[in-house]
Write a protein that holds these residues in place. Sequence first.
Motif, PDB file in Angstrom:
ATOM      1  N   SER A  74       0.823  -1.219   0.000  1.00 17.14           N
ATOM      2  CA  SER A  74       0.000   0.000   0.000  1.00 17.14           C
ATOM      3  C   SER A  74       0.852   1.263   0.000  1.00 17.14           C
ATOM      4  O   SER A  74       0.483   2.280  -0.619  1.00 17.14           O
ATOM      5  N   GLY A  75       1.961   1.245   0.723  1.00 18.90           N
ATOM      6  CA  GLY A  75       2.830   2.430   0.767  1.00 18.90           C
ATOM      7  C   GLY A  75       3.385   2.751  -0.606  1.00 18.90           C
ATOM      8  O   GLY A  75       3.454   3.931  -1.004  1.00 18.90           O
ATOM      9  N   ALA A  76       3.748   1.702  -1.374  1.00 18.87           N
ATOM     10  CA  ALA A  76       4.262   1.933  -2.723  1.00 18.87           C
ATOM     11  C   ALA A  76       3.165   2.519  -3.597  1.00 18.87           C
ATOM     12  O   ALA A  76       3.405   3.429  -4.412  1.00 18.87           O
ATOM     13  N   ARG A  77       1.954   1.974  -3.441  1.00 16.62           N
ATOM     14  CA  ARG A  77       0.834   2.491  -4.222  1.00 16.62           C
ATOM     15  C   ARG A  77       0.544   3.947  -3.866  1.00 16.62           C
ATOM     16  O   ARG A  77       0.228   4.765  -4.737  1.00 16.62           O
ATOM     17  N   ARG A  78       0.706   4.338  -2.557  1.00 16.51           N
ATOM     18  CA  ARG A  78       0.355   5.698  -2.120  1.00 16.51           C
ATOM     19  C   ARG A  78       1.283   6.751  -2.707  1.00 16.51           C
ATOM     20  O   ARG A  78       0.812   7.760  -3.224  1.00 16.51           O
ATOM     21  N   PHE A  79       2.601   6.581  -2.618  1.00 13.19           N
ATOM     22  CA  PHE A  79       3.405   7.708  -3.069  1.00 13.19           C
ATOM     23  C   PHE A  79       4.112   7.487  -4.408  1.00 13.19           C
ATOM     24  O   PHE A  79       4.759   8.379  -4.910  1.00 13.19           O
ATOM     25  N   LYS A  80       3.960   6.261  -5.026  1.00 15.05           N
ATOM     26  CA  LYS A  80       4.451   6.109  -6.401  1.00 15.05           C
ATOM     27  C   LYS A  80       3.318   6.234  -7.410  1.00 15.05           C
ATOM     28  O   LYS A  80       3.557   6.524  -8.587  1.00 15.05           O
ATOM     29  N   GLY A  81       2.073   5.977  -6.941  1.00 18.12           N
ATOM     30  CA  GLY A  81       0.920   6.246  -7.788  1.00 18.12           C
ATOM     31  C   GLY A  81       0.439   5.079  -8.634  1.00 18.12           C
ATOM     32  O   GLY A  81      -0.578   5.201  -9.325  1.00 18.12           O
ATOM     33  N   TYR A  82       1.128   3.936  -8.584  1.00 16.65           N
ATOM     34  CA  TYR A  82       0.744   2.793  -9.409  1.00 16.65           C
ATOM     35  C   TYR A  82      -0.095   1.810  -8.603  1.00 16.65           C
ATOM     36  O   TYR A  82       0.211   1.527  -7.436  1.00 16.65           O
ATOM     37  N   GLU A  83      -1.161   1.276  -9.238  1.00 19.42           N
ATOM     38  CA  GLU A  83      -1.872   0.159  -8.646  1.00 19.42           C
ATOM     39  C   GLU A  83      -1.048  -1.098  -8.841  1.00 19.42           C
ATOM     40  O   GLU A  83      -0.185  -1.188  -9.718  1.00 19.42           O
TER      41      GLU A  83
END
Length: 642
Positions: A43-52
């Motif tokens: 989830s953290g990667a999805r939050r600030f990198k923007g990719y699902e």
Amino acid sequence: MLENAPKIPLMNEEQRFRLLIDAVVDYAIYMTDPSGIITSWNSGARRFKGYEEAEILGQHFSRFYTDQDRAAGLPQRALDTAVHEGRFEGEGWRVRKDGTLFWSHVVIDPIIDSQSGTLLGFAKITRDLTDRKMAEETLKQSEQQFRLLVQSVTDYAIYMLDPQGQVTNWNLGAQRIKGYLPAEAIGQHFSMFYTPEDRDTGEPQRALSIAASEGRFEKKGWRMRKDGTRFMAHVVIDAIRSDTGMLLGFAKITRDITDVTQAQQALEQAREALFQSQKLQAIGQLTGGIAHDFNNLLTVILGNLEIVRKRMPNEPKLTQLLDNATQGALRGVSLTQRMLAFARRQKLTYESVELSALVKGISGLLQSSLGPSIHVQTRFAEALSPVLADVNQLELAILNLATNARDAMPHGGQLMITADERQGSDAAPDKPMAPGRYICLAITDEGEGMDEATLASAVDPFFTTKGVGKGTGLGLSMVHGLAEQLGGRLMLSSQKGVGTTAQLWLPVADNPAPGKASIQETTPPVDELKVLVVDDDSLVLTSTRLLIEDLGHRVLSAPSGAQALELYEINPDIDLVITDMAMPQMDGAQLAKLLRDRQPTLPIILATGYAERLEGFATQLPRLIKPFKQIDLVQIIGQTMK
């Protein structure tokens, strides 16, 4: 065990670990295969990198790098470093899905099969540090701007010291003011800028001690440049401490205030000179007024003594009493002359005077007045130009200065009299002279000297350091007034225990005035005259009338200018008018002007107790100086009526 408690599904260890990783939203935690292909996404990667997760699984992690970093091979180098060193850690710019950049802190750990040692992939943790990076950049930019600001200041020396006082940096202002290049100053102790006297007394250490204990030190003082010259500095030292209170060093700011200090000193000297001038002017006006009134009293006394002596029988005892009274009055005349000299209101006869001849002419009198214990030496420049002065008054001034020098040397000593030519620009800045040529007559003794307080009051009238009855305090004031009236100046310099020099600056006689004409002791007899005497002082008026009547003339008297005009209208046959100069409402010059308007050839004599400044035709009128004797009246009447 409660029957109604919710049932928690049983999870194996891998499931629980996956839930934990996915719950972390402040870190991007994901895995790649050995080639860098993304195999997991939290989830953290999805939050600030923007990719699902569906968008990014199977993609190469290098897509998060900037074009420049990919071109430089940075993604692969990161994986290689993790494999060879067991870990990669670094910071840099990364790219979000929307194309914006963020500053990230990256950790890459290799995942190794514990049994076979085979590389299974990489665990990658990324943290978004954009806010911290922007704060650091802002701080860095602020520091750079501040450093540029400090470096560009040239009117102030701004630099820092370590806790021991060693210079740690150096701006352009310090280089300009102190003369040292950065390489010459950095690493040196700041005490090198202090004077030797201040270093000997521990002034540098004291300054740091005060700054350390009180937080700040501020003072003005002399500092040294590289070339050895001194300058007046305004210094501020501030202590620099950490958040914990530990002393890190000192910030030091120095400003060169030499010009400001000199200008302030010049202004103070000018104010002091103006104050002294105004003080002497006020005292001079008071002294002149007193002398004028005193002269009127002496005129009455001397006049009446003369008449009494002429009319009394020839009795020796009475004659002796009258002589004593006359001598006492004449002492008063001498006193008023000195007072008038200080007030610059004495009557002077200007003529060309050769100083060397004048001093030589009075050398005998000078030596006898000073006594055998005083050795007089003279040194005059060759071809010395003459000065414009009154011979009698100048001789008296020299005698006064020499007598003062003698009194300052009770056990004897040498008295040096010198004279040379100077320009007005040669005078001291605090005692400016008008442009032109002057002869400086200097009298120097080896006596006791004067301190500053005594020197400041030396020319004040009635000021004396001698005992009661041993001095009037008018000697130097008379010389001062004479010099000023002649267009010159008396300058005194003295040092306690060393001696005193009195300089009498006198203007050069560029157009030598003729010597004063000798006054004949006898004057041709004058026929009986009808004389109008005018004076606002009734005692003087009566005394003058009696003296003139005693000469055989008829006298009309008036106590004011207005009454004098009325008498003249009634008595147009008046032969001579003798009028006092200083009278209220209408002075003697104004009265003379009105009388001359009626009768242009009417003889008029101005009687005065001091030398007023006259204008117009009044400057040509003969003057009768108070106090006068009957012989003075005889002479001036005879000269006027020729």
